[in-house]
Design a protein around this motif. Structure first.
Motif, mmCIF file in Angstrom:
data_model
loop_
_atom_site.group_PDB
_atom_site.id
_atom_site.type_symbol
_atom_site.label_atom_id
_atom_site.label_comp_id
_atom_site.label_asym_id
_atom_site.label_seq_id
_atom_site.Cartn_x
_atom_site.Cartn_y
_atom_site.Cartn_z
ATOM 1 N N LEU A 124 0.831 -1.205 0.000
ATOM 2 C CA LEU A 124 0.000 0.000 0.000
ATOM 3 C C LEU A 124 0.865 1.254 0.000
ATOM 4 O O LEU A 124 0.525 2.264 -0.644
ATOM 5 C CB LEU A 124 -0.923 -0.003 1.206
ATOM 6 C CG LEU A 124 -2.022 -1.076 1.227
ATOM 7 C CD1 LEU A 124 -2.761 -1.057 2.554
ATOM 8 C CD2 LEU A 124 -2.994 -0.871 0.074
ATOM 9 N N ASP A 127 2.139 1.944 -3.382
ATOM 10 C CA ASP A 127 1.074 2.263 -4.337
ATOM 11 C C ASP A 127 0.708 3.747 -4.320
ATOM 12 O O ASP A 127 -0.332 4.134 -4.845
ATOM 13 C CB ASP A 127 -0.163 1.416 -4.017
ATOM 14 C CG ASP A 127 -1.205 1.499 -5.122
ATOM 15 O OD1 ASP A 127 -0.835 1.492 -6.309
ATOM 16 O OD2 ASP A 127 -2.401 1.589 -4.787
ATOM 17 N N MET A 129 1.092 5.835 -1.318
ATOM 18 C CA MET A 129 0.888 6.390 0.016
ATOM 19 C C MET A 129 2.003 7.352 0.390
ATOM 20 O O MET A 129 1.755 8.385 1.021
ATOM 21 C CB MET A 129 0.799 5.278 1.058
ATOM 22 C CG MET A 129 0.535 5.773 2.469
ATOM 23 S SD MET A 129 0.712 4.499 3.737
ATOM 24 C CE MET A 129 -0.552 3.348 3.230
ATOM 25 N N TRP A 152 -12.117 4.514 -1.206
ATOM 26 C CA TRP A 152 -12.124 3.316 -2.023
ATOM 27 C C TRP A 152 -13.244 3.397 -3.049
ATOM 28 O O TRP A 152 -14.291 3.983 -2.806
ATOM 29 C CB TRP A 152 -12.254 2.058 -1.160
ATOM 30 C CG TRP A 152 -13.551 1.875 -0.446
ATOM 31 C CD1 TRP A 152 -14.631 1.134 -0.859
ATOM 32 C CD2 TRP A 152 -13.933 2.436 0.818
ATOM 33 N NE1 TRP A 152 -15.647 1.195 0.057
ATOM 34 C CE2 TRP A 152 -15.239 1.971 1.109
ATOM 35 C CE3 TRP A 152 -13.297 3.270 1.739
ATOM 36 C CZ2 TRP A 152 -15.930 2.335 2.260
ATOM 37 C CZ3 TRP A 152 -13.974 3.622 2.886
ATOM 38 C CH2 TRP A 152 -15.270 3.165 3.144
ATOM 39 N N TRP A 161 -7.227 3.465 -0.546
ATOM 40 C CA TRP A 161 -6.059 4.343 -0.504
ATOM 41 C C TRP A 161 -6.346 5.532 0.403
ATOM 42 O O TRP A 161 -7.498 5.783 0.782
ATOM 43 C CB TRP A 161 -5.678 4.810 -1.911
ATOM 44 C CG TRP A 161 -6.703 5.680 -2.578
ATOM 45 C CD1 TRP A 161 -6.794 7.035 -2.533
ATOM 46 C CD2 TRP A 161 -7.808 5.243 -3.391
ATOM 47 N NE1 TRP A 161 -7.875 7.488 -3.263
ATOM 48 C CE2 TRP A 161 -8.509 6.411 -3.803
ATOM 49 C CE3 TRP A 161 -8.260 3.993 -3.811
ATOM 50 C CZ2 TRP A 161 -9.635 6.339 -4.608
ATOM 51 C CZ3 TRP A 161 -9.390 3.923 -4.614
ATOM 52 C CH2 TRP A 161 -10.064 5.089 -5.011
#
Length: 540
Positions: A124, A127, A129, A152, A161
């Motif tokens: 995460l 991705d 963050m 989301w 996220w």
């Protein structure tokens, strides 16, 4: 709530102050002139609302606090007939960038007792963050705090996220200093006249409420269906109980990260006592003076341009009605009749001095004051001459910046742990992802300064010589970023390759009677010594 004044009047002092900080952060001269114009209604409107005002305001000449703000450099009116020549130096945005870099320039380390959960948190972070957190940190530095929201949408991504919400578009509810509920509001339509459509998104534990109101610039207006507007139509398809979306978890899906507390100016204001303070708080006047200094410096340069005043007789005529000019490249000028006793010169040069050193010294002093008062070291902004420094010396010069970083981490860590817990829980509830154990992770920040390997090696060598450090501790000192399993693996490799260095170092006094390798005295058996001596050996 219909036709209520919007935003709520009790938030006006908070939004006004945030408008001042926002103007310094953006660095837009129009914004700075607006907030220091003296109206006292600087930013109860969100950033995307149009704002119109005359160039010069009567408040510039008033007394009291309103007049004092208006008479600051950015509040002074531009003289009639002159163009605006004020120059802004973006030290405020530099401060916020440095703050964000100190906190999130390097990836964070998430740890949980469950390996699959830890690996998912790392995915995460990779991705996007990390970029979101850096954006949030810069916003918090400027506006005193920032909101994170768990988002989301299965049509966009197969995972939730984190997203950033600006603090001047939120109405929080705190209980004993902890965020319990928050309402985010967004202007989704504005015709520039009398109709403003707002989307209100309220986060509570276990549920998110979506509402749309059609009102005016100063009132909330009437409740309208979500499906009537493109921005909120997707919510209309999934809401339950009228306007609520169950999250499937008991956690609050939003969090507030204060920049630094306490906020001294709002300590007695119920709506602002739990909010953070901006890095600019208290240095606005110095930043205003810095811009005035830069403007004066540039004015000296403009006025310092060489100018030549020539007698009209020296001009070359281009014909009747066509004007005249002075040919400065001409080596010989035609003599003209002039009274030599008049003491007048045909050509006069005018060039004002440019006070470079005075302006530079003033600028340097103001910059150092602003940076220091904001909680940072001058070295972090390149205000100290660059020289070859060791890691220890760099650490010492940036000590104040690292102290501020440590202070801010204390506010970031619990909120970020909660938000990652919510992300894992949403993945399990909304995306039906199995094999995870949602929980708040332990979060570690990378060290700001990497120690010099030579200094580390020397320190370890001295500790080994003093028999004051174990093999595992040595590996941890050389590799502070390793986790415990990796450290233990390295220890076993070293043991397998060669004996411990402790067993190879001869200690002072080794070989003398009564000496123990551990440095302890042991009794001497004289009878055994005599028995070991060869016959006839001399004794003393």
């Amino acid at each position: 709530m219909a036709n209520d004044v919007w935003p709520p009047p009790e938030l006006a002092p908070i939004h006004d102050r945030m408008a001042v900080w926002s103007a310094w952060w953006t660095g837009e001269p129009d914004e700075l002139e607006y907030v220091y114009g003296g109206d006292g209604v600087a930013a109860v409107r969100p950033p995307n609302w149009p704002r119109r005002r005359p160039l010069n305001r009567p408040s510039q000449y008033r007394g009291g606090i309103v007049g004092a703000l208006a008479r600051m450099f950015w509040g002074r009116p531009t003289p009639e007939g002159e163009l605006r020549s004020k120059i802004h130096m973006p030290i405020a945005s530099d401060i916020s960038v440095v703050s964000a870099n100190l906190l999130f320039a390097d990836p964070l380390t998430f740890k949980t007792p469950h390996k699959a959960t830890t690996d998912r948190l790392q995915e995460l972070q990779d991705d996007g963050m990390q970029a979101t957190l850096r954006e949030a940190a810069e916003t918090a530095s400027a506006l005193g705090g920032v909101y994170l929201r768990t988002s989301w949408d299965k049509d966009i991504a197969d995972r939730p996220w984190l997203s950033v919400v600006q603090p001047d578009c939120a109405i929080p509810t705190f209980r004993y200093g902890r965020l319990r509920e928050v309402m985010f509001w967004t202007v989704i339509e504005d015709d520039g006249q009398q109709t403003v459509v707002r989307h209100l998104e309220t986060h509570k534990p276990g549920v998110i409420r979506h509402q749309v109101f059609v009102g005016t610039p100063t009132s909330l207006g009437q409740l309208a269906p979500l499906g009537d507007f493109e921005d909120t139509e997707p919510f209309a398809r999934i809401v339950e109980n009228g306007d609520e979306i169950p999250t499937g978890i008991d956690l609050l899906t939003a969090g507030y990260i204060p920049n630094i507390r306490p906020n001294r100016i709002w300590r007695n204001l119920p709506e602002g006592v739990n909010l953070g303070r901006s890095d600019y708080q208290g240095v606005e006047a110095f930043m205003d003076s810095l811009d005035e200094t830069w403007t004066s410096w540039m004015r000296d340069i403009r006025l310092g341009k060489a100018r030549i005043l020539a007698d009209r007789a020296m001009l070359e005529s281009e014909g009747r009605g066509q004007g005249a000019y002075l040919d400065l490249d001409r080596e010989v000028f035609t003599p003209v009749e002039i009274n030599p006793m008049s003491g007048q010169s045909l050509i006069n040069e005018i060039q004002f001095s440019i006070r470079v050193q005075e302006h530079q010294d003033t600028t340097q002093a103001l910059l150092e004051t602003i940076v220091r008062s904001s909680g940072y070291s001058a070295q972090s902004f390149g205000l100290v001459a660059d020289t070859a420094l060791t890691a220890t010396e760099v650490q010492a010069r940036k000590e104040q910046s690292f102290q501020t970083k440590a202070h801010k981490i204390n506010y970031v860590r619990p909120v970020l742990a909660h938000m990652n817990h919510a992300l894992l829980a949403i993945e399990e509830a909304a995306f039906e992802r199995r094999g995870l154990r949602p929980q708040p992770p332990d979060i570690e920040w990378a060290p700001g300064i990497t120690p010099d390997p030579a200094d580390t090696a020397q320190t370890v060598s001295l500790l080994v010589s003093a028999r004051a450090v174990s093999l595992q501790t040595r590996v941890e000192m050389v590799h502070p970023d390793w986790d415990e399993p990796r450290v233990l693996q390295e220890v076993e490799r070293i043991k397998a390759e060669e004996p411990s260095p402790l067993d190879q170092i001869p200690a002072a006094g080794a070989g003398r009677p009564g000496f123990s390798p551990l440095g302890e005295a042991r009794p001497i058996n004289r009878d055994s010594e005599r028995a070991a001596e060869p016959a006839g050996s001399p004794r003393t």
